[in-house]
Write a protein that holds these residues in place. Sequence first.
Motif, mmCIF file in Angstrom:
data_model
loop_
_atom_site.group_PDB
_atom_site.id
_atom_site.type_symbol
_atom_site.label_atom_id
_atom_site.label_comp_id
_atom_site.label_asym_id
_atom_site.label_seq_id
_atom_site.Cartn_x
_atom_site.Cartn_y
_atom_site.Cartn_z
ATOM 1 N N GLY A 151 0.998 -1.134 0.036
ATOM 2 C CA GLY A 151 -0.038 -0.107 0.016
ATOM 3 C C GLY A 151 0.691 1.208 -0.087
ATOM 4 N N ALA A 152 1.855 1.337 0.835
ATOM 5 C CA ALA A 152 2.879 2.368 0.963
ATOM 6 C C ALA A 152 3.551 2.535 -0.603
ATOM 7 C CB ALA A 152 3.903 2.109 1.940
ATOM 8 N N PHE A 153 4.007 1.479 -1.221
ATOM 9 C CA PHE A 153 4.554 1.530 -2.634
ATOM 10 C C PHE A 153 3.598 1.840 -3.495
ATOM 11 C CE2 PHE A 153 6.174 -0.317 -6.589
ATOM 12 C CZ PHE A 153 7.531 -0.350 -6.428
ATOM 13 N N ALA A 154 2.268 1.685 -3.370
ATOM 14 C CA ALA A 154 1.274 2.149 -4.184
ATOM 15 C C ALA A 154 1.353 3.710 -4.058
ATOM 16 C CB ALA A 154 -0.173 1.304 -4.032
ATOM 17 N N ALA A 155 1.126 3.993 -2.903
ATOM 18 C CA ALA A 155 1.283 5.444 -2.525
ATOM 19 C C ALA A 155 2.343 6.247 -3.152
ATOM 20 C CB ALA A 155 0.985 5.674 -1.150
ATOM 21 N N ALA A 156 3.511 5.785 -2.980
ATOM 22 C CA ALA A 156 4.820 6.214 -3.647
ATOM 23 C C ALA A 156 4.725 6.230 -5.023
ATOM 24 C CB ALA A 156 5.950 5.432 -3.100
ATOM 25 N N MET A 157 4.133 5.469 -5.829
ATOM 26 C CA MET A 157 3.955 5.274 -7.104
ATOM 27 C C MET A 157 2.873 6.502 -7.561
ATOM 28 S SD MET A 157 3.828 1.207 -8.417
ATOM 29 C CE MET A 157 3.686 1.792 -10.072
ATOM 30 N N ASN A 158 1.966 6.469 -6.855
ATOM 31 C CA ASN A 158 0.912 7.517 -7.156
ATOM 32 C C ASN A 158 1.567 8.980 -6.813
ATOM 33 O OD1 ASN A 158 -1.975 8.353 -7.800
ATOM 34 N ND2 ASN A 158 -1.823 9.080 -5.652
ATOM 35 N N HIS A 159 2.348 9.181 -5.972
ATOM 36 C CA HIS A 159 2.966 10.406 -5.755
ATOM 37 C C HIS A 159 3.884 10.680 -6.831
ATOM 38 C CE1 HIS A 159 4.439 13.849 -3.139
ATOM 39 N NE2 HIS A 159 5.671 13.409 -3.393
#
Length: 436
Positions: free
Chosen positions: A70-78
């Motif tokens: 989930g954190a990795f997904a948030a980073a990709m989105n950022h």
Amino acid sequence: MAELILNPVILSIVCLFILCLLRINVLLSIIISTLIGGLVSGMHLHEIMNTFISGMGGNSETALSYILLGAFAAAMNHTGLTDIVSDGIIKFVNGKKRILFTVLILISMASQNIIPIHIAFIPILIPPLLHTMNLMKIDRRAIACILSFGLKMPYIVIPAGFGLIFQNLIAENMIQNGMIMAKSDVWKSTWILGVGMLFGLLVALFISYRKPREYVEVEENSKEKQSSNKLNYKHYITILAALITFGVQILTHSLPLGALCGLGIIFSLGAVKHSKMDKLMDEGIYMMGYVAFIMLVASGFATVLKSTGGIETFVHSAISVLPESQIATAFIMLLVGLVITMGIGTSFGTIPILAVVFIPVFVKLGFNVQQTVVVLAAAAALGDAGSPASDTTLGPTSGLNVDGQHNHIWDTCVPTFLHYNISLILFALIGVILFA
């Protein structure tokens, strides 16, 4: 019959279904159902809670994986990479539903075999596509069925990735219980179950949910993207991090370690500033934390059900009334598998429970190897789609409900239950006849 009705496993699972259908929070529904099952079996409250809490560790690796991914997904989105990918899909689709459906089917299938990241792609990819889906007036129940199909069908049919694990479990448990089965031959029988799931998917897309459905447009989904669609340094670093995440996972067989390495690359090479680390972790927990905690609670629920002794009693009681007919016997076995998998939420964990009793009965009634594989695989897989505590349903909901317009029970669990479990039962029975 009375023994079956008063079985703690049956009572707790029925309670779970009723509470979920009444829109009681899934987490609370599981805990309440756990207490009911334990109390009916004669366990004391403190014993139930101790067993429940200790059993939560069974899915701890999965839960940690979801938080980190989930954190990795948030980073990709950022970094804006998610927008570029979703924009690419939107341009390729060009407003055509069938092309979008095909793309999502292929991506979700690839997440099980080619790049085995399971549900981690859903909260990354689906939210940016909701605006386009809203414009096309696509019923999100159809998308839930697509994602569940892609998450489930490949491990039943394709001997790679998660499919290799599932099919190896079937072969190993058959061998342990007295029936010889080559691991490489499992798919030669389970292919018919894949046909059944495809049938269910087509019914969902072109009959059940083909009509347009309107959703309220959320400003966050409809606002214009300010970021450039051109790849830059941050995007390349994020792509590198994704590749490293995949590589570490394959080499170490540890998804949490892979996700941790990916996050390390993103932060250490400056794709995301260190000052935003806490914010991204918070977003990751917000995105996948609920799913992760339900997986923990579901593991505790399954542990309590096993501790009651109700599963063995239920299976033996059901088998004691088996008729001589192979079709009727297979149907009863499939219903047994459906009840157990719906309760514990994992088809992989159901295989050893069913095989211990199923295989001797199959041998006694003259089932051949192919018939046994079909019934055992279907019985284990039944309920994975439709169970409130399964990642096959929690995953799609995590992506489709980011704007609060997609109900987990009525828009994911009920549609996938109806279209896939009925199809699996029907085509498993066809398989029993075909492979006779």
